[in-house]
Scaffold this active site. Structure first.
Site, PDB file in Angstrom:
ATOM      1  CE  LYS A 255     -10.852  18.011  -4.429  1.00 25.76           C
ATOM      2  NZ  LYS A 255      -9.923  18.722  -5.254  1.00 25.76           N
ATOM      3  NE  ARG A 256      -6.040   9.962  -4.769  1.00 27.64           N
ATOM      4  CZ  ARG A 256      -5.284   9.284  -3.831  1.00 27.64           C
ATOM      5  NH1 ARG A 256      -5.095   8.163  -3.759  1.00 27.64           N
ATOM      6  NH2 ARG A 256      -4.699  10.201  -3.159  1.00 27.64           N
TER       7      ARG A 256
END
Ligand code: GLU
Length: 484
Positions: A255-256
């Site tokens: 997600k980062r």
């Protein structure tokens, strides 16, 4: 034999790039061979269920064109297609009991405290706790008594401590592991639901799935699944485990990265067809070096034997490039529909937005590139008079000032502010002076745009902004150069 594949998502949130690739490869594997692609919702882990996740899955599959032949909304005779509904039919319990009968599984009544007291080992950085087969020692009578007393239980797979288990993956070949490394995994949980580990085997078999395509995080569990197939006397499907997808730093895409899900990418202005095309190449490549494929072309070309084992790097720069190619190839009307909101973000005056859209169509990679490209139409930005100096055009502050001063009265007198009319006016001046085109166009374009790069030439810009604004900007240029 007709190929049947399934996409079997757990409704736990967004549609990640890895999930979409699995769905795409399942779809292509089936469609390439004229087979069926099925959708099965794996919602047996009630704790991980996320409200709205099923809608995301349906919407994404629809938007990307990965149309299923069978699924919760399309009965093909193998339903139900949602695991929580399958639980109600008693199918998992029936097969688990069959394994218990065969000695391939057993009831386990160990409570949390006992399980917590079991020794853990650290394998490859992960804490692993192997069940010690304590309840395998219970007699039939003890088990019956516990069940009659309503004691909570799970059903575990019974894996011998000796020997080895072998399964075959299409890409990795034969894989053999020591049984001693395999835990007696839970098949039926204390809430009566099957684990993924059990349900996937029962469902893939009973739903006649021939090819299973999934992420390689499942490779280490596949020997246990193989043992289940063997215990039932069922033929296992063809396994195709896909390589990891990493970010630019070769870390698992997370997600980062900010672009790990389909929705993120759509929000960032990518078009669905480009995303699908790009994702198709994350682990697969055709025989030639071709890169642009429509979904129909992928169906024709996709051969799962050409899937690679090496990790695939998700390269946002490459995706941006590919998206730009799709935008260039788009029909103008559909392009305009998507571009309009971005144009309107910065353009509020009475402009011919279609004309402006046409100027940027070949110059953007994603739609959010639009505002920064066109905002100068709305308002002349502050700019550095140094920009008038251009070596190749042989212009500098002095020559530019002269050109602007010469042109100002001509532009004031000019009635026709069409691109053609303005171009004729400027060309006449170029001819009379015996100079190069750029010698005139460069300073005029700089004055009317305040930018080094614009999506259109000087006269096209003047046509858009109109006479009053053009004159204002030319005068501003003159003032700027006089003060420089
Ligand atoms: N429900 C599993 C997941 O979402 C499916 C794995 C599989 O394809 O077998 O990861």
């Amino acid at each position: 034999m007709k190929i049947r594949t399934r996409y079997a998502p757990s409704p736990t949130g967004k549609m990640h790039v890895g999930n979409l690739r699995t769905a795409l490869y399942e779809f292509l594997t089936a469609k390439h061979a004229g087979g069926d692609f099925m959708l099965r919702i794996e919602d047996t882990d009630q704790e991980r269920f996320v409200e709205g996740a099923i809608e995301i899955i349906n919407r994404t599959l629809e938007k990307t064109g990965l149309v299923h032949d069978e699924g919760p909304d399309k009965d093909g005779g193998y339903g139900p297609y949602v695991q929580s509904e399958r639980v109600k039919t008693g199918i998992y319990m029936k097969y688990a009991k069959e394994l218990v009968e065969k000695g391939e599984a057993y009831y386990c009544f160990c409570d949390k405290e006992r399980l917590a007291s079991l020794k853990t080992e650290v394998v490859e950085g992960k804490e692993i706790c192997m069940y010690d087969k304590h309840c395998l020692g219970l007699s039939k009578e003890e088990v019956e008594a516990n069940l009659a007393a309503g004691k909570p239980f799970v059903i575990r797979q019974n894996i011998p401590n000796e020997g080895t288990t072998t399964f075959v993956d299409e890409l990795y070949g034969e894989i053999t592991v020591d049984n001693a490394e395999l835990d007696d995994m839970i098949l039926i949980k204390s809430d009566g639901f099957p684990t993924y580990n059990f349900a996937n085997v029962v469902d893939d078999h009973t739903m006649n799935i021939t090819h299973v395509v999934r992420g390689n995080e499942y490779i280490s569990s596949s020997p246990k699944y193989q043992r289940l197939y063997d215990a039932f006397g069922w033929q296992s499907p063809v396994y195709i485990h896909l390589p990891l997808i990493t970010d630019e730093n070769h870390k698992k895409l997370s997600k980062r990265s900010g672009h790990s899900s389909f929705e993120d990418l759509i929000d960032q202005g990518f078009v669905s067809e480009a995303i699908v095309n790009y994702i198709a190449l994350l682990g697969w490549s055709p025989e030639d070096n071709r890169e642009i494929f429509s979904l129909d072309e992928l169906i024709k070309e996709f051969d799962y034997h050409r899937i690679s084992k090496s990790p695939a790097v998700f390269d946002i720069v490459k995706l941006r490039w590919m998206n730009g190619e799709y935008i260039k190839a788009m029909e103008f009307d559909s392009f305009y529909e998507m571009a309009e909101p971005y144009l309107k973000q910065v353009l509020t005056k009475d402009f011919d937005l279609k004309k402006i859209a046409n100027m940027v169509k070949t110059r953007i990679e994603v739609f959010p590139d639009i505002p920064a490209l066109v905002d100068f139409f709305e308002e002349l930005p502050e700019y550095d008079p140094e920009m008038y100096t251009h070596k190749k055009m042989k212009t500098n502050a002095e020559t530019s000032l002269q050109v602007l001063k010469d042109m100002l009265p001509l532009l004031e007198a000019q009635e026709d502010y069409s691109n053609d009319g303005l171009y004729a006016l400027l060309s006449k001046y170029v001819e009379e002076k015996g100079v190069k085109n750029g010698y005139v166009m460069w300073p005029i374009r700089t004055a009317v745009s305040g930018k080094q790069m614009t999506p259109a030439g000087a006269t096209e810009i003047m046509e858009i902004i109109g006479k009053d604004e053009t004159l204002k900007r030319i005068r501003k240029g003159i003032a700027l150069l006089e003060n420089a």
